[in-house]
Every structure is written in structure tokens, then in C-alpha cells.
Design a protein around this motif. Structure first.
Motif, PDB file in Angstrom:
ATOM      1  N   ASN A  67      -2.008  13.244  -9.651  1.00 47.75           N
ATOM      2  CA  ASN A  67      -3.082  12.249  -9.681  1.00 47.75           C
ATOM      3  C   ASN A  67      -2.788  11.171 -10.721  1.00 47.75           C
ATOM      4  O   ASN A  67      -3.002   9.976 -10.479  1.00 47.75           O
ATOM      5  CB  ASN A  67      -4.420  12.912  -9.992  1.00 47.75           C
ATOM      6  N   VAL A  68      -2.288  11.594 -11.876  1.00 50.11           N
ATOM      7  CA  VAL A  68      -1.952  10.645 -12.938  1.00 50.11           C
ATOM      8  C   VAL A  68      -0.822   9.724 -12.477  1.00 50.11           C
ATOM      9  O   VAL A  68      -0.891   8.494 -12.624  1.00 50.11           O
ATOM     10  CB  VAL A  68      -1.536  11.391 -14.219  1.00 50.11           C
ATOM     11  N   LEU A  69       0.222  10.319 -11.902  1.00 48.51           N
ATOM     12  CA  LEU A  69       1.364   9.524 -11.446  1.00 48.51           C
ATOM     13  C   LEU A  69       0.966   8.574 -10.320  1.00 48.51           C
ATOM     14  O   LEU A  69       1.402   7.416 -10.287  1.00 48.51           O
ATOM     15  CB  LEU A  69       2.484  10.455 -10.971  1.00 48.51           C
ATOM     16  N   SER A  70       0.135   9.056  -9.401  1.00 48.18           N
ATOM     17  CA  SER A  70      -0.292   8.219  -8.279  1.00 48.18           C
ATOM     18  C   SER A  70      -1.157   7.059  -8.750  1.00 48.18           C
ATOM     19  O   SER A  70      -1.025   5.930  -8.267  1.00 48.18           O
ATOM     20  CB  SER A  70      -1.057   9.060  -7.251  1.00 48.18           C
ATOM     21  N   THR A  71      -2.038   7.334  -9.698  1.00 50.13           N
ATOM     22  CA  THR A  71      -2.871   6.266 -10.252  1.00 50.13           C
ATOM     23  C   THR A  71      -2.002   5.211 -10.931  1.00 50.13           C
ATOM     24  O   THR A  71      -2.207   4.003 -10.758  1.00 50.13           O
ATOM     25  CB  THR A  71      -3.880   6.836 -11.266  1.00 50.13           C
ATOM     26  N   SER A 108     -10.926  13.344   1.005  1.00 50.74           N
ATOM     27  CA  SER A 108      -9.468  13.221   0.947  1.00 50.74           C
ATOM     28  C   SER A 108      -8.745  14.456   1.466  1.00 50.74           C
ATOM     29  O   SER A 108      -7.525  14.553   1.355  1.00 50.74           O
ATOM     30  CB  SER A 108      -9.021  12.942  -0.498  1.00 50.74           C
ATOM     31  N   LEU A 109      -9.503  15.410   2.027  1.00 46.96           N
ATOM     32  CA  LEU A 109      -8.906  16.649   2.536  1.00 46.96           C
ATOM     33  C   LEU A 109      -8.975  16.682   4.055  1.00 46.96           C
ATOM     34  O   LEU A 109     -10.028  16.437   4.647  1.00 46.96           O
ATOM     35  CB  LEU A 109      -9.642  17.864   1.971  1.00 46.96           C
ATOM     36  N   ARG A 110      -7.846  17.005   4.667  1.00 47.89           N
ATOM     37  CA  ARG A 110      -7.802  17.151   6.120  1.00 47.89           C
ATOM     38  C   ARG A 110      -7.385  18.575   6.461  1.00 47.89           C
ATOM     39  O   ARG A 110      -6.353  19.054   5.994  1.00 47.89           O
ATOM     40  CB  ARG A 110      -6.818  16.155   6.727  1.00 47.89           C
ATOM     41  N   SER A 111      -8.189  19.236   7.260  1.00 49.26           N
ATOM     42  CA  SER A 111      -7.881  20.606   7.655  1.00 49.26           C
ATOM     43  C   SER A 111      -7.053  20.592   8.934  1.00 49.26           C
ATOM     44  O   SER A 111      -7.527  20.182   9.994  1.00 49.26           O
ATOM     45  CB  SER A 111      -9.169  21.403   7.870  1.00 49.26           C
ATOM     46  N   LYS A 147       0.848  -1.198   0.000  1.00 49.69           N
ATOM     47  CA  LYS A 147       0.000   0.000   0.000  1.00 49.69           C
ATOM     48  C   LYS A 147       0.880   1.243   0.000  1.00 49.69           C
ATOM     49  O   LYS A 147       1.792   1.367   0.818  1.00 49.69           O
ATOM     50  CB  LYS A 147      -0.920   0.001   1.230  1.00 49.69           C
ATOM     51  N   LYS A 148       0.587   2.151  -0.926  1.00 47.76           N
ATOM     52  CA  LYS A 148       1.366   3.388  -1.067  1.00 47.76           C
ATOM     53  C   LYS A 148       0.448   4.593  -0.904  1.00 47.76           C
ATOM     54  O   LYS A 148      -0.693   4.566  -1.361  1.00 47.76           O
ATOM     55  CB  LYS A 148       2.033   3.433  -2.444  1.00 47.76           C
ATOM     56  N   THR A 149       0.971   5.628  -0.277  1.00 47.06           N
ATOM     57  CA  THR A 149       0.177   6.835  -0.060  1.00 47.06           C
ATOM     58  C   THR A 149       1.016   8.077  -0.331  1.00 47.06           C
ATOM     59  O   THR A 149       2.165   8.166   0.107  1.00 47.06           O
ATOM     60  CB  THR A 149      -0.359   6.907   1.388  1.00 47.06           C
ATOM     61  N   VAL A 150       0.427   9.014  -1.058  1.00 46.84           N
ATOM     62  CA  VAL A 150       1.051  10.315  -1.300  1.00 46.84           C
ATOM     63  C   VAL A 150       0.382  11.329  -0.374  1.00 46.84           C
ATOM     64  O   VAL A 150      -0.845  11.454  -0.371  1.00 46.84           O
ATOM     65  CB  VAL A 150       0.888  10.760  -2.766  1.00 46.84           C
ATOM     66  N   ILE A 151       1.184  12.031   0.408  1.00 41.46           N
ATOM     67  CA  ILE A 151       0.677  13.055   1.321  1.00 41.46           C
ATOM     68  C   ILE A 151       1.067  14.423   0.769  1.00 41.46           C
ATOM     69  O   ILE A 151       2.252  14.736   0.638  1.00 41.46           O
ATOM     70  CB  ILE A 151       1.260  12.879   2.737  1.00 41.46           C
ATOM     71  N   LEU A 152       0.072  15.222   0.418  1.00 40.29           N
ATOM     72  CA  LEU A 152       0.316  16.557  -0.125  1.00 40.29           C
ATOM     73  C   LEU A 152      -0.076  17.599   0.920  1.00 40.29           C
ATOM     74  O   LEU A 152      -1.226  17.645   1.351  1.00 40.29           O
ATOM     75  CB  LEU A 152      -0.508  16.775  -1.396  1.00 40.29           C
ATOM     76  N   ALA A 153       0.867  18.425   1.318  1.00 37.55           N
ATOM     77  CA  ALA A 153       0.589  19.494   2.278  1.00 37.55           C
ATOM     78  C   ALA A 153       0.493  20.818   1.532  1.00 37.55           C
ATOM     79  O   ALA A 153       1.398  21.186   0.784  1.00 37.55           O
ATOM     80  CB  ALA A 153       1.688  19.559   3.336  1.00 37.55           C
ATOM     81  N   ALA A 154      -0.613  21.515   1.729  1.00 40.82           N
ATOM     82  CA  ALA A 154      -0.834  22.780   1.028  1.00 40.82           C
ATOM     83  C   ALA A 154      -0.835  23.946   2.006  1.00 40.82           C
ATOM     84  O   ALA A 154      -1.401  23.854   3.098  1.00 40.82           O
ATOM     85  CB  ALA A 154      -2.162  22.738   0.272  1.00 40.82           C
ATOM     86  N   ALA A 156      -1.091   4.417  -5.943  1.00 40.64           N
ATOM     87  CA  ALA A 156      -0.987   5.081  -4.640  1.00 40.64           C
ATOM     88  C   ALA A 156      -2.223   5.926  -4.351  1.00 40.64           C
ATOM     89  O   ALA A 156      -2.799   6.529  -5.253  1.00 40.64           O
ATOM     90  CB  ALA A 156       0.258   5.966  -4.599  1.00 40.64           C
ATOM     91  N   ASP A 157      -2.608   5.957  -3.084  1.00 42.83           N
ATOM     92  CA  ASP A 157      -3.682   6.842  -2.644  1.00 42.83           C
ATOM     93  C   ASP A 157      -3.118   8.247  -2.443  1.00 42.83           C
ATOM     94  O   ASP A 157      -1.908   8.427  -2.274  1.00 42.83           O
ATOM     95  CB  ASP A 157      -4.278   6.355  -1.320  1.00 42.83           C
ATOM     96  N   ILE A 158      -4.007   9.247  -2.433  1.00 39.51           N
ATOM     97  CA  ILE A 158      -3.602  10.625  -2.178  1.00 39.51           C
ATOM     98  C   ILE A 158      -4.449  11.202  -1.056  1.00 39.51           C
ATOM     99  O   ILE A 158      -5.671  11.053  -1.053  1.00 39.51           O
ATOM    100  CB  ILE A 158      -3.775  11.515  -3.428  1.00 39.51           C
ATOM    101  N   ILE A 159      -3.781  11.838  -0.096  1.00 42.04           N
ATOM    102  CA  ILE A 159      -4.501  12.640   0.882  1.00 42.04           C
ATOM    103  C   ILE A 159      -3.894  14.038   0.852  1.00 42.04           C
ATOM    104  O   ILE A 159      -2.698  14.201   0.602  1.00 42.04           O
ATOM    105  CB  ILE A 159      -4.445  12.057   2.308  1.00 42.04           C
ATOM    106  N   VAL A 160      -4.730  15.040   1.059  1.00 41.17           N
ATOM    107  CA  VAL A 160      -4.283  16.428   1.012  1.00 41.17           C
ATOM    108  C   VAL A 160      -4.487  17.064   2.380  1.00 41.17           C
ATOM    109  O   VAL A 160      -5.555  16.931   2.983  1.00 41.17           O
ATOM    110  CB  VAL A 160      -5.056  17.230  -0.058  1.00 41.17           C
ATOM    111  N   LEU A 161      -3.457  17.741   2.861  1.00 40.75           N
ATOM    112  CA  LEU A 161      -3.540  18.455   4.128  1.00 40.75           C
ATOM    113  C   LEU A 161      -3.640  19.951   3.860  1.00 40.75           C
ATOM    114  O   LEU A 161      -2.806  20.511   3.148  1.00 40.75           O
ATOM    115  CB  LEU A 161      -2.292  18.197   4.985  1.00 40.75           C
ATOM    116  N   ASP A 162      -4.660  20.585   4.398  1.00 40.21           N
ATOM    117  CA  ASP A 162      -4.718  22.046   4.374  1.00 40.21           C
ATOM    118  C   ASP A 162      -3.968  22.522   5.608  1.00 40.21           C
ATOM    119  O   ASP A 162      -4.524  22.666   6.683  1.00 40.21           O
ATOM    120  CB  ASP A 162      -6.170  22.531   4.397  1.00 40.21           C
ATOM    121  N   ALA A 163      -2.662  22.734   5.416  1.00 44.43           N
ATOM    122  CA  ALA A 163      -1.813  23.119   6.541  1.00 44.43           C
ATOM    123  C   ALA A 163      -1.740  24.628   6.723  1.00 44.43           C
ATOM    124  O   ALA A 163      -1.157  25.101   7.700  1.00 44.43           O
ATOM    125  CB  ALA A 163      -0.409  22.555   6.348  1.00 44.43           C
ATOM    126  N   GLY A 164      -2.322  25.374   5.782  1.00 38.54           N
ATOM    127  CA  GLY A 164      -2.258  26.821   5.914  1.00 38.54           C
ATOM    128  C   GLY A 164      -2.621  27.563   4.646  1.00 38.54           C
ATOM    129  O   GLY A 164      -2.008  28.583   4.316  1.00 38.54           O
TER     130      GLY A 164
END
Length: 208
Positions: A102-106, A128-131, A62-69, A110-118
Motif C-alpha cells: 500500500n505504501v509503495l503503491s501510494t 477493492s476485493l473481487r471474489s 494510470k497504474k494498477t497493482v493486482i494482488l491475487a490471494a 497506483a491503484d490496488i485491487i485484490v482478487l480472492d482467487a482461493g
């Protein structure tokens, strides 16, 4: 000087690579029907993964991409060719599956989750968005500190906690990414401080 209990504990948990597993992985590579070292960097990565997992042939299920924004106050200095409102637009693109990641992860499964860090905007809820907002963007590093020490520690702890959550959920491999207009400017500044290099060396053209 201690930073925080979570960060200090995490640092202590980081172990050296397993040299025995790496040696076994290297020997296996040399037995495959190909010229020695012909896969270049891919071989090096597979051997490094063996050292991390402690197994000659680790299984990655299982692979996961974590994107922090997050946004950066230094955009007020005109360091980017794009306005700050591109940040939330790109986050929504990630969540909608329309970005390159998204294309590369697919392709990688890999799954993608996005963090709204600021992000300096309010984003609508999404599965898929975490505040985890530390603030609505940072302050301008051209005129003062981008954030307080406490905020910086909080950011590190958010990253650690997110990684631990994903590992507990079964992820074997994590990839990290970021999104935020103006992000390469603080990246260059931090790199200069860490390695002691002049900003003329660590700074490129960016989007400009």
C-alpha cells in the motif's frame, strides 16, 4: 495442444517489442545530461517500456497493482513459519491500506485491487476485493496434484480477464503480486519444472 480460446487468443496477441521505438528511446537516453548508462537498470526498463508501447517516450497515466490471494494445501507439511489464517489477515491489511504494498503503491500513484482467487476463508465484501475463488485453497502437492487442469486454466483466464478489465478502464501499466501462506513452495516447484532445475537450486529458506 490448444489450452482454451481465451488463453490461445491472448498468446497470439502478444507482439514483439518495437525495435524502432526502443532505438529512439536509447538515443534519447544518450542525449540526456548524464554519463552514458549511468541510470543502469532504470534505463533498460525505460527502453523496454518504449518497445512495449511502441513510442520513444510513452506516457503512463494510470497504474494498477493486482494482488491475487490464495491458500496452499502444502502448508500441512510445515513449510511455513506462519499459520494459514495469516492469509486472510494479510488480505484485510491490504484492503485497509496497512501493508508495505500500500505504501509503495501510494508512492507510485497506483491503484490496488485484490482478487480472492482461493483463500481458505470467507472474506467480507470490500470495494477493492473481487471474489473469484477457484477453491478454498489448493490440495497438498506433497501427496498429489494441487489442482485439476481445469482449475489451472481457470486461474489463467481470471488473470487475463482481470488485466483486460483494468486496461479497458484506462490502466497503462499493471503490476502483479500474490499473497498466500506457503506460496514459495509451489513457486519453487513450478520454476523447477519450467526451467528443468533441481528443487535444491530453486528452493530457498523462505520464512523458515
Amino acid at each position: 495442444m490448444p489450452i482454451s480460446d481465451l488463453i490461445d487468443r491472448t498468446i497470439k496477441e502478444i507482439a514483439p517489442l518495437d525495435e524502432t521505438a526502443m532505438a529512439a528511446a536509447r538515443a534519447r537516453q544518450d542525449q540526456l545530461t548524464k554519463p552514458l548508462g549511468s541510470l543502469g537498470r532504470l534505463e533498460e526498463l525505460s527502453i523496454q517500456l518504449a518497445g512495449i508501447f511502441g513510442e520513444a517516450t510513452p506516457a503512463i497515466r494510470k497504474k494498477t497493482v493486482i494482488l491475487a490471494a490464495g491458500d496452499h494445501g502444502v502448508v500441512a507439511e510445515g513449510v511455513s513459519a506462519y499459520p494459514q489464517d495469516v492469509t486472510p489477515a494479510m488480505v484485510m491489511n491490504f484492503l485497509g491500506g496497512g501493508a508495505a504494498i500500500n505504501v509503495l503503491s501510494t508512492h507510485a500513484g497506483a491503484d490496488i485491487i485484490v482478487l480472492d482467487a482461493g483463500v481458505a476463508a470467507d472474506l467480507p465484501p470490500h470495494p477493492s476485493l473481487r471474489s473469484v475463488k477457484v477453491g478454498r485453497g489448493t490440495d497438498n502437492i506433497a501427496v498429489g496434484p494441487a489442482m485439476t487442469r481445469e482449475q489451472a486454466i481457470w486461474c489463467l483466464e481470471i488473470g487475463i480477464e482481470t488485466a483486460r478489465e483494468q486496461i479497458a478502464a484506462g490502466s497503462d501499466l499493471l503490476a502483479c503480486g500474490d499473497m498466500g501462506i506457503g506460496n514459495t513452495t509451489p513457486s519453487s516447484a513450478i520454476t523447477s519444472v519450467v526451467i528443468g532445475a533441481d528443487t535444491g537450486i530453486t528452493t530457498g529458506r523462505g520464512t523458515g
